[in-house]
Design a protein around this motif. Structure first.
Motif, PDB file in Angstrom:
ATOM      1  N   ALA A 219     -55.042-110.990  41.125  1.00 12.40           N
ATOM      2  CA  ALA A 219     -53.592-111.188  41.176  1.00 12.40           C
ATOM      3  C   ALA A 219     -52.994-110.524  42.410  1.00 12.40           C
ATOM      4  O   ALA A 219     -52.183-111.125  43.127  1.00 12.40           O
ATOM      5  CB  ALA A 219     -52.944-110.626  39.913  1.00 12.40           C
ATOM      6  N   SER A 220     -53.408-109.292  42.674  1.00 18.03           N
ATOM      7  CA  SER A 220     -52.852-108.556  43.811  1.00 18.03           C
ATOM      8  C   SER A 220     -53.332-109.134  45.143  1.00 18.03           C
ATOM      9  O   SER A 220     -52.585-109.154  46.116  1.00 18.03           O
ATOM     10  CB  SER A 220     -53.240-107.075  43.719  1.00 18.03           C
ATOM     11  OG  SER A 220     -52.720-106.502  42.553  1.00 18.03           O
ATOM     12  N   ALA A 221     -54.600-109.590  45.170  1.00 17.20           N
ATOM     13  CA  ALA A 221     -55.139-110.174  46.407  1.00 17.20           C
ATOM     14  C   ALA A 221     -54.403-111.468  46.756  1.00 17.20           C
ATOM     15  O   ALA A 221     -54.061-111.703  47.918  1.00 17.20           O
ATOM     16  CB  ALA A 221     -56.634-110.435  46.262  1.00 17.20           C
ATOM     17  N   ILE A 222     -54.150-112.306  45.753  1.00 12.17           N
ATOM     18  CA  ILE A 222     -53.401-113.551  45.992  1.00 12.17           C
ATOM     19  C   ILE A 222     -51.980-113.218  46.431  1.00 12.17           C
ATOM     20  O   ILE A 222     -51.447-113.825  47.370  1.00 12.17           O
ATOM     21  CB  ILE A 222     -53.390-114.432  44.718  1.00 12.17           C
ATOM     22  CG1 ILE A 222     -54.807-114.929  44.418  1.00 12.17           C
ATOM     23  CG2 ILE A 222     -52.444-115.619  44.892  1.00 12.17           C
ATOM     24  CD1 ILE A 222     -54.961-115.606  43.078  1.00 12.17           C
ATOM     25  N   GLY A 223     -51.373-112.227  45.772  1.00 15.33           N
ATOM     26  CA  GLY A 223     -50.031-111.796  46.168  1.00 15.33           C
ATOM     27  C   GLY A 223     -49.994-111.271  47.582  1.00 15.33           C
ATOM     28  O   GLY A 223     -49.085-111.577  48.361  1.00 15.33           O
ATOM     29  N   GLY A 224     -51.005-110.470  47.945  1.00 20.86           N
ATOM     30  CA  GLY A 224     -51.081-109.929  49.303  1.00 20.86           C
ATOM     31  C   GLY A 224     -51.280-111.016  50.342  1.00 20.86           C
ATOM     32  O   GLY A 224     -50.675-110.993  51.420  1.00 20.86           O
TER      33      GLY A 224
END
Length: 312
Positions: A219-224
């Motif tokens: 989730a955080s990687a896609i957001g980043g």
């Protein structure tokens, strides 16, 4: 039967501990010293030399200094930035989120506004002169005179300060502030949207159900990665801070004039130069800070009895 009016829940400020700050600084230092700075150098090189593609930029960096070419600006500027920006973010974001909640915003809105405020504070307190000096190191011309000693980082800093003062070493800080503000707002928002999608797919409808480490990293990687939509601001920032010899560039660049110059000289594609390594950098930062951060938080929690929350 009369009911007593319910008292509104007390709004508490999130505590900021020294273990938070130390852990965040240590993780940021490790992140930038590993893959972070090479991606930063590649991204900046592409943004400053918009005629070069990714592979050409890599060759250009290698020709400037081999492996060490990918670590230009690491010492001291990237280290100074990495060790200080987390503290600025944590302190300001916690205070801002608390104040916005007092004004009536919910957790989601207050969280975004806290991140935005923290990002702006990062830019003006620590990141402005660091990003400027990193860009100077990456874009300045190497001495063409045989046997000449290249100008050191501190010499370049002193030279710019002597000629242009505080404004010179903080050139492009407004663009940095816009970038950080939109970075944190969009990272937070996109990550939360992806988390909601993962919860629906995995049946974790209860807010108390925790995501696994892999799910949080995804989730955080896609957001980043998605936060790289604001790459034009990054290209503008690099152009304002660049020491590349370009006779066509206007002498005094602001955010608007830099945008016009880049668009006129390189078109729409020029405004998105370096977006690939920027996405890679966003994903790497997130995977490093979330993945290794969880392990580090558990370790620090055992030592101190508290669970710090690292941010980058």
């Amino acid at each position: 039967m009369s009911l007593a009016p319910q008292q509104p829940a007390e709004i508490k400020k999130k505590p900021v501990s020294f273990s938070n700050i130390l852990l965040g600084s240590a993780l940021n230092m490790c992140e930038v010293t590993t893959l972070g700075q090479p991606l930063e150098v590649t991204k900046t090189t592409m943004a400053a030399n918009r005629n070069l593609n990714f592979l050409q930029s890599v060759k250009h960096i290698w020709a400037r200094g081999g492996v060490f070419g990918f670590y230009q600006g690491l010492i001291p500027w990237a280290w100074i930035e990495a060790s200080t920006k987390g503290a600025a973010l944590l302190f300001v974001a916690a205070e801002a989120e608390y104040q916005f909640k007092r004004l009536g915003l919910g957790n989601f809105g207050a969280g975004i506004m806290g991140g935005v405020s923290g990002g702006v504070a990062q830019a003006y307190l620590t990141m402005g002169f660091c990003t400027c000096m990193k860009t100077v190191e990456i874009t300045k011309a190497k001495s063409a005179v045989a046997g000449a000693i290249p100008q050191s980082s501190w010499s370049a800093f002193k030279d710019i300060y002597k000629r242009e003062g505080i404004r010179g070493i903080n050139k492009g800080v407004n663009a940095v502030a816009i970038r950080q503000m939109t970075n944190w707002g969009s990272r937070f928002g996109f990550s939360r949207l992806v988390e909601e999608g993962i919860r629906k797919m995995t049946g974790k409808t209860n807010p108390e159900d925790k995501l696994t480490a892999v799910e949080k990293i995804c989730a955080s990687a896609i957001g980043g990665g998605l936060s790289a939509w604001n790459q034009p601001i990054e290209v503008i920032r690099v152009e304002m801070q660049s020491k590349k010899d370009d006779p066509n560039r206007p002498k005094k660049l602001g955010v608007v004039s830099a945008f016009k110059y880049i668009y006129q000289s390189s078109g729409l594609k020029g405004l998105y130069r370096g977006v690939s390594p920027r996405i890679g950098l966003g994903v790497w930062q997130t995977v490093f800070m979330v993945g290794f951060g969880d392990m580090a938080r558990e370790f620090v929690g055992k030592l101190t009895g508290e669970t710090p929350a690292a941010k980058h």
